[in-house]
Design a protein around this motif. Structure first.
Motif, PDB file in Angstrom:
ATOM      1  N   LYS A   2       0.828  -1.206   0.000  1.00  0.00           N
ATOM      2  CA  LYS A   2       0.000   0.000   0.000  1.00  0.00           C
ATOM      3  C   LYS A   2       0.864   1.258   0.000  1.00  0.00           C
ATOM      4  CE  LYS A   2      -3.682   2.261   2.626  1.00  0.00           C
ATOM      5  NZ  LYS A   2      -4.520   2.204   3.856  1.00  0.00           N
ATOM      6  N   THR A   3       1.922   1.234   0.820  1.00  0.00           N
ATOM      7  CA  THR A   3       2.831   2.387   0.880  1.00  0.00           C
ATOM      8  C   THR A   3       3.511   2.602  -0.467  1.00  0.00           C
ATOM      9  OG1 THR A   3       3.233   1.987   3.226  1.00  0.00           O
ATOM     10  CG2 THR A   3       4.839   3.349   2.071  1.00  0.00           C
ATOM     11  N   ARG A   6       1.190   4.219  -2.827  1.00  0.00           N
ATOM     12  CA  ARG A   6       1.004   5.634  -2.498  1.00  0.00           C
ATOM     13  C   ARG A   6       2.168   6.469  -3.011  1.00  0.00           C
ATOM     14  NH1 ARG A   6      -1.646   7.441   2.019  1.00  0.00           N
ATOM     15  NH2 ARG A   6      -0.920   9.491   1.307  1.00  0.00           N
ATOM     16  N   LYS A 219      12.562  -5.047   7.469  1.00  0.00           N
ATOM     17  CA  LYS A 219      11.635  -3.928   7.620  1.00  0.00           C
ATOM     18  C   LYS A 219      11.475  -3.539   9.087  1.00  0.00           C
ATOM     19  CE  LYS A 219       7.094  -2.273   6.175  1.00  0.00           C
ATOM     20  NZ  LYS A 219       5.865  -2.566   5.421  1.00  0.00           N
ATOM     21  N   GLN A 223      12.569   0.173  10.754  1.00  0.00           N
ATOM     22  CA  GLN A 223      11.654   1.040  11.496  1.00  0.00           C
ATOM     23  C   GLN A 223      12.284   1.503  12.804  1.00  0.00           C
ATOM     24  OE1 GLN A 223       7.814  -0.713  12.103  1.00  0.00           O
ATOM     25  NE2 GLN A 223       6.873   1.211  12.677  1.00  0.00           N
ATOM     26  N   LEU A 343      10.336   1.763   2.496  1.00  0.00           N
ATOM     27  CA  LEU A 343       8.904   1.713   2.799  1.00  0.00           C
ATOM     28  C   LEU A 343       8.629   2.168   4.229  1.00  0.00           C
ATOM     29  CD1 LEU A 343       7.804  -1.600   1.032  1.00  0.00           C
ATOM     30  CD2 LEU A 343       7.457   0.759   0.276  1.00  0.00           C
ATOM     31  N   VAL A 344       9.549   1.858   5.145  1.00  0.00           N
ATOM     32  CA  VAL A 344       9.415   2.360   6.517  1.00  0.00           C
ATOM     33  C   VAL A 344       9.474   3.887   6.512  1.00  0.00           C
ATOM     34  CG1 VAL A 344      10.552   2.491   8.769  1.00  0.00           C
ATOM     35  CG2 VAL A 344      10.307   0.283   7.625  1.00  0.00           C
ATOM     36  N   ASP A 347       6.294   5.253   5.072  1.00  0.00           N
ATOM     37  CA  ASP A 347       5.205   5.254   6.058  1.00  0.00           C
ATOM     38  C   ASP A 347       5.300   6.473   6.964  1.00  0.00           C
ATOM     39  OD1 ASP A 347       3.846   2.954   5.303  1.00  0.00           O
ATOM     40  OD2 ASP A 347       5.131   1.643   6.480  1.00  0.00           O
ATOM     41  N   ARG A 348       6.523   6.799   7.393  1.00  0.00           N
ATOM     42  CA  ARG A 348       6.719   7.930   8.300  1.00  0.00           C
ATOM     43  C   ARG A 348       6.384   9.253   7.604  1.00  0.00           C
ATOM     44  NH1 ARG A 348      10.136   7.908  12.527  1.00  0.00           N
ATOM     45  NH2 ARG A 348      11.457   9.548  11.646  1.00  0.00           N
ATOM     46  N   LYS A 351       2.605   9.514   7.055  1.00  0.00           N
ATOM     47  CA  LYS A 351       1.897   9.797   8.306  1.00  0.00           C
ATOM     48  C   LYS A 351       1.786  11.305   8.518  1.00  0.00           C
ATOM     49  CE  LYS A 351       1.885   8.700  13.258  1.00  0.00           C
ATOM     50  NZ  LYS A 351       2.622   8.060  14.374  1.00  0.00           N
TER      51      LYS A 351
END
Length: 612
Positions: A2-3, A6, A219, A223, A343-344, A347-348, A351
């Motif tokens: 999903k990330t 995006r 992963k 993170q 990807l981590v 995500d950040r 957010k």
């Protein structure tokens, strides 16, 4: 996944990149495949299996055109045969070498052109991500920055975006190029031998399953690594901002120990990430070589026992072609591992981008008309979650009047003032300007009518001129000088090394507190707002600076509606009305004399300051 999808959205419009990249990639793959398929005629000539006397092995009739591999194969063999007949084996060898050189040149030319497209795509995506992140940060309400560490935000806007560029955007090419390469190789391999190709398809998925397990653990480590780095940047930021306090308390060993703890943790995580990431490439290579060895054993037995449709030179070419399948497969496995860290970071970043601003304009918001009469608070309440900061605030502020907000710390003075320019919106009730609820109007038009001078002078690492003319790009030199004179700042500015073009350093570090405050006042004067909010603008100054700044404030407040937050009660004795706040409620209001006679909280606070 999903990330990743995006992040791909930031590549729009795809029409600028994908079609051109796909064309260059396909052409590069085609000419790359041609390099290896030419090994068959080259080996045939070298091993002597094809010669001028071997007419049965040649295509003597020019083939009919069709879009098929068989046509291109027969087309080449026809011309190759003609060269053998005319020039002999040495001429055929030269012909094949020239074709290989031309094919390699074209293959690498199209690879280079594809990389140019990727470079433009990478710059485009990273620019849009950085713009979206920075734009959202500027849109967020002030409370967001109270809850988030500045170091963490800086990490997301710099390191995380860089990580997305390195490991996600750079591997976007893998999504297109490597699958096409693998499909193209397998199409050729199937045309050469169905039996051997099916054998390889049984072995290859095993390495993919094992590499996926490595990537999953990578992963989690990535993170933790990004979170640790954000702590390091927070410590660095706090160290630079508070270096005077650190030295005054001999706290260098303490702060260094705090830094080293996070630094050691980050280094440990980085080693763990590197170990897992670096394992993917050699592991995939080992598995690939194992598959090739198995293929050599299986296919070699078939050829030796004459159970295969491939000749010796064709089998060698098949092995070489299959070994090239491992190159994109290895690239995909390496990219799959590298992409986890990106990807981590993605995500950040997302957010932050997905955080909804709490203060937004309504879809049909209008421009607030010119301020003419009054500001009114009607039953205003405000709080953070379950914590109530303001309750039942009813207040009228007439145009041209000065209202002072006083009271104990934590009473809600600054919060009440912050509601007027919509730094926050009330959780209940409404704030009206000339009868208009400010939430029905654009935030920009509301703030255009308000000037703010805070206790801490917020200046930027730029020239004095640009700090005074902040966001007023059309300001003339005469207007800036006039504002500086009203703010009692012109005298010290002209004594500066380069006058109005003097750089003032980070946060105005090259100026004194009084000088910084007078520049802030000059900035507000140049904006010429009808409403002023002064948040204890003189409390941190010495007596001489306070006098100059107070004169500047008096000049600034002339003919303006002013809301003054004061801790030094002596500075607001001449306010038209003094509003006393305690625990979020208005407990007293009136003039200085009225409140002193009343003998309430204001009188007590005044007496305490006189005694001290």
């Amino acid at each position: 996944m999903k990330t990743y999808l995006r992040i791909l959205q930031f590549a729009k419009p795809y029409s600028r990149f994908v079609p051109l990249y796909t064309i260059y990639t396909v052409l590069g793959i085609i000419f790359g495949l041609l390099n290896f398929t030419l090994l068959i005629p080259l080996l045939s000539v070298l091993f002597g299996t094809v010669g001028a006397d071997d007419a049965a092995a040649m295509v003597t009739t020019k083939p009919e055109f069709s879009l098929s591999l068989e046509y291109f194969k027969d087309f080449f063999n026809y011309h190759f045969g003609q060269v053998i007949l005319e020039k002999g084996r040495q001429g055929a060898l030269l012909f094949v070498c020239i074709i290989i050189v031309c094919s390699v040149f074209l293959s690498n030319l199209f690879k280079y052109l594809a990389l140019r497209v990727v470079g433009a795509l990478r710059a485009h995506v990273v620019k849009k991500i950085r713009h979206a992140t920075y734009e959202r940060v500027t849109q967020l309400h002030l409370g967001y920055f109270s809850n988030e560490r500045k170091g963490d935000l800086m990490t997301r806007m710099t390191v995380d975006i860089q990580e997305v560029e390195n490991s996600v955007v750079n591997t976007m090419t893998v999504v297109i190029r490597e699958p096409i390469s693998i499909i193209a190789f397998f199409v050729v391999l199937f045309t050469m031998s169905v039996k051997l190709t099916l054998f390889t398809l049984i072995l290859l998925p095993l390495s993919g399953i094992l590499i996926a397990g490595i990537a999953k653990r990578l992963k989690r480590a990535a993170q933790q690594g990004q979170e640790s780095l954000s702590f390091i940047l927070t410590i660095i930021d706090e160290t630079l901002s508070g270096i005077r306090v650190i030295k005054a308390f001999n706290a260098e060993p303490y702060i260094l120990d705090k830094f080293n703890q996070q630094n050691d943790r980050y280094a440990h995580l980085q080693r763990s990430i590197a170990n897992k990431r670096d394992l993917a490439s050699p592991f995939s290579e080992f598995m690939g070589v194992t598959v090739v060895a198995g293929l050599l054993w299986f296919g070699g037995n078939l050829v030796l026992n004459q159970q295969s449709e491939l000749k010796a030179e064709e089998f060698i070419t098949y092995i070489v072609l299959f070994s090239q399948v491992l190159v994109p497969a290895k690239a995909m496995s390496a990219a799959f591992s590298n992409i986890q860290r990106g990807l981590v970071s993605g995500d950040r970043i997302l957010k932050v981008i997905d955080t909804k601003p709490q203060v937004t304009d309504k879809p049909n918001a209008k421009v607030l008309p010119e301020f003419r009469h009054e500001i009114e608070f009607q039953d205003v309440r405000f709080g953070y979650g379950d914590h109530t900061v303001l309750q039942d605030i009813n207040l009228h502020i007439q145009k041209g009047k000065t209202i002072a907000l006083v009271g104990p710390s934590g009473g809600g003075k600054s919060t009440l003032a912050d509601l007027i320019p919509r730094f926050y919106d009330p959780t209940a009730g409404s704030i009206l300007i000339d009868g208009h609820d400010i939430r029905d109007y654009t935030t920009e038009s509301v703030r255009d009518k308000i000037g703010v001078v805070t206790q801490e002078s917020i200046l930027f690492n730029d020239t004095i001129f640009n700090n005074i003319a902040f966001n007023k790009t059309d300001a003339t030199e005469e207007e800036v000088i006039a504002a500086a004179k009203i703010a009692n700042a012109h005298e010290f500015i002209v004594k500066a090394p380069e006058g109005y073009q003097t750089l003032i350093g980070d946060r105005g570090s090259r100026l004194s507190g009084g000088q910084r405050q007078r520049l802030s006042i000059a900035r507000a004067i140049l904006q010429n707002p009808p409403i002023l909010i002064l948040d204890e603008a003189t409390s941190a100054l010495d007596t001489e600076s306070e006098k100059l700044v107070q004169e500047a404030l008096t000049n600034l407040m002339k003919n303006r509606t002013s809301v003054v937050i004061a801790h030094r009660l002596s500075t607001i004795q001449y306010a038209d009305e003094i509003v006393v706040l305690q625990q979020g409620s208005i407990v007293e209001r009136g003039t200085h004399e009225d409140l002193l006679q009343h003998g309430g909280l204001y009188a007590k606070l005044t007496q305490m300051q006189l005694v001290s």
